[in-house]
Design an enzyme around this catalytic site. Structure first.
Site, PDB file in Angstrom:
ATOM      1  N   SER A  51     -18.583  50.123  27.894  1.00 47.99           N
ATOM      2  CA  SER A  51     -17.544  50.270  26.872  1.00 47.99           C
ATOM      3  C   SER A  51     -16.584  51.428  27.145  1.00 47.99           C
ATOM      4  O   SER A  51     -15.492  51.456  26.583  1.00 47.99           O
ATOM      5  CB  SER A  51     -18.193  50.475  25.503  1.00 47.99           C
ATOM      6  OG  SER A  51     -19.066  51.591  25.534  1.00 47.99           O
ATOM      7  N   ASP A 342     -15.245  57.195  17.796  1.00 43.77           N
ATOM      8  CA  ASP A 342     -16.358  56.809  16.919  1.00 43.77           C
ATOM      9  C   ASP A 342     -17.540  57.731  17.231  1.00 43.77           C
ATOM     10  O   ASP A 342     -17.330  58.815  17.778  1.00 43.77           O
ATOM     11  CB  ASP A 342     -16.670  55.301  17.034  1.00 43.77           C
ATOM     12  CG  ASP A 342     -17.085  54.895  18.440  1.00 43.77           C
ATOM     13  OD1 ASP A 342     -17.542  55.773  19.216  1.00 43.77           O
ATOM     14  OD2 ASP A 342     -16.965  53.697  18.783  1.00 43.77           O
ATOM     15  N   HIS A 345     -17.908  57.032  21.465  1.00 40.43           N
ATOM     16  CA  HIS A 345     -16.832  56.903  22.467  1.00 40.43           C
ATOM     17  C   HIS A 345     -15.776  57.987  22.365  1.00 40.43           C
ATOM     18  O   HIS A 345     -15.382  58.367  21.264  1.00 40.43           O
ATOM     19  CB  HIS A 345     -16.177  55.523  22.318  1.00 40.43           C
ATOM     20  CG  HIS A 345     -17.155  54.417  22.536  1.00 40.43           C
ATOM     21  ND1 HIS A 345     -17.733  53.730  21.498  1.00 40.43           N
ATOM     22  CD2 HIS A 345     -17.694  53.918  23.674  1.00 40.43           C
ATOM     23  CE1 HIS A 345     -18.583  52.835  21.992  1.00 40.43           C
ATOM     24  NE2 HIS A 345     -18.583  52.924  23.310  1.00 40.43           N
TER      25      HIS A 345
END
Ligand SMILES: *[C@@H]1O[C@H](CO)[C@@H](O)[C@H](O)[C@H]1NC(C)=O
Ligand SMILES: *[C@@H]1O[C@H](CO)[C@@H](O)[C@H](O)[C@H]1NC(C)=O
Length: 378
Positions: A51, A342, A345
């Protein structure tokens, strides 16, 4: 820090707006150094990972590893695309430093005529190990990313007949975080690696598998390959909530676990460079770039210096569940003062710090043995 004159100018500016202007100016200053060259420095650029560099591959998967909704992408030119951050990923920014005009398309939507300039295979939740991240649904592991690359290379060789050009491309691989966050450090319910292996044993298991995977990438034509080390996961808000820090800013034992992997990854770079003398592998010291203390840390130091909020590192967005931004929630107004978007990340600003120094090392420890700029030249 004393040797930067701007610091004192800043103390006369009040409020967040002043900080924003300052930080933005600093970024543009930096950025200007590398962008603006008309010619791409390499013919193609391939991205593998999780991610941290996913550009939208998960959008059509059955999975909870998704970021194709606001406030993700709030600062990205095309809005929300599945990137797990407010703006660009580090891979996006490195592509711009390389002089590549468009963002590299995700494998999920790339067309055959786009393949020759590069593809992004990265997938949120994916790991070096097939099982990592499975508790949240589908994701593309590194093994499957390499199978996808195999298909890309086959298509290219059908069309172009000659795939020598693949040797000139830059390959970045940014993977391993999920083998820790969503495997080794998630003891009990879904995974047992944390019970079976010591930190050194697990780092060995991972780097051995990674070594095989990188040899596959080499066999598919990869010669200029940058491997991103793992960040200090013991400092992310998600871990600060789950584990005690014993009064320290970060969960120290988790960072030790991560350092064991980074140490072996660097050794793997040496081994691969020895084995494959016509290839150049390099290690990017992500943790050192983001968290080294007491050194001139460029943009990042300034950001942290001006923001107590950033130093405490709360996520910028409101959370639903353990880590993800709440759908359509309003994030913090000044993203350039946050380290994390978040609970896991990095913000675009953190990605900028990583990309800038991965591309042109500031300290000799940032990239070993080459930064990406030098990788394009060797
Ligand atoms: C393939 O292309 C390269 C240049 O890109 C050239 O040097 C090489 O001779 C070509 N190989 C074949 C088999 O045509
Ligand atoms: C690519 O896939 C083909 C067909 O499955 C396989 O024979 C070949 O070994 C693969 N290449 C690499 C480098 O793994």
């Amino acid at each position: 820090m004393d040797h930067h004159p701007c610091l004192y100018t800043q103390t006369h500016m009040d409020g967040d707006l002043g900080k924003l202007v300052f930080v933005t100016a600093l970024i543009l200053l930096h950025f200007g150094k590398y962008v603006g060259s008309d010619e791409p420095q390499v013919p193609c650029y391939f991205i593998f990972g999780d991610s941290l560099v996913d550009g939208g591959n998960n959008n059509h998967l059955e999975t909870k590893w998704k970021a194709n909704y606001l406030p993700y992408g709030i600062d990205f030119p095309q809005g929300y695309t599945g990137r797990f951050t407010n703006g660009r990923t580090s891979a996006d920014i490195i592509g711009q430093f390389l002089g590549i005009d468009d963002f590299i398309p995700s494998y999920a939507i790339a067309t055959i005529d786009q393949f020759s300039k590069g593809v992004n295979y990265a997938s949120g939740g994916g790991g070096i190990q097939e099982e990592s991240g499975h508790h949240n649904g589908d994701r593309v592991s590194l093994d499957r990313q390499l199978l996808n690359h195999n298909s890309t290379v086959s298509s290219l060789s059908r069309v172009a007949k000659n795939t020598t050009i693949l040797k000139e491309c830059i390959y970045v691989v940014n993977i391993g975080s999920n083998d820790y966050i969503n495997n080794y450090l998630m003891v009990g319910k879904y995974y047992n690696t944390g019970q079976i292996y010591s930190k050194d044993q697990y780092a060995e298991v991972l780097t051995q598998q990674y070594s095989q995977q990188l040899r596959t990438l080499y066999n598919l034509g990869g010669r200029k390959i940058a491997l991103f080390g793992l960040s200090h996961i013991g400092c992310i808000p998600y871990m600060l909530k789950r584990f005690s820090t014993n009064g320290k800013p970060c969960v120290g034992w988790i960072n030790d676990v991560i350092d064991a992997f980074n140490y072996k990854l660097k050794a793997l770079v040496d081994e691969l460079n020895k084995d494959k003398s016509d290839a150049r592998f390099t290690f990017i010291n992500t943790a050192g770039i983001l968290f080294a203390q007491g050194v001139f840390n460029e943009i990042y130091v300034y950001m942290i210096f001006f923001s107590e909020r950033a130093l405490q590192s709360p996520p910028c967005c409101q959370l639903t569940g353990d880590w993800a931004c709440t759908l359509k929630s309003v994030p913090c107004p000044i993203r350039s003062l946050s380290v994390y978007f978040d609970a896991i990340h990095p913000t675009e600003l953190s990605n900028m710090a990583i990309a800038t120094r991965a591309y042109k090392a500031v300290l000799p420890t940032d990239a070993y043995p080459y930064d990406i700029y030098h990788l394009t030249k060797v």
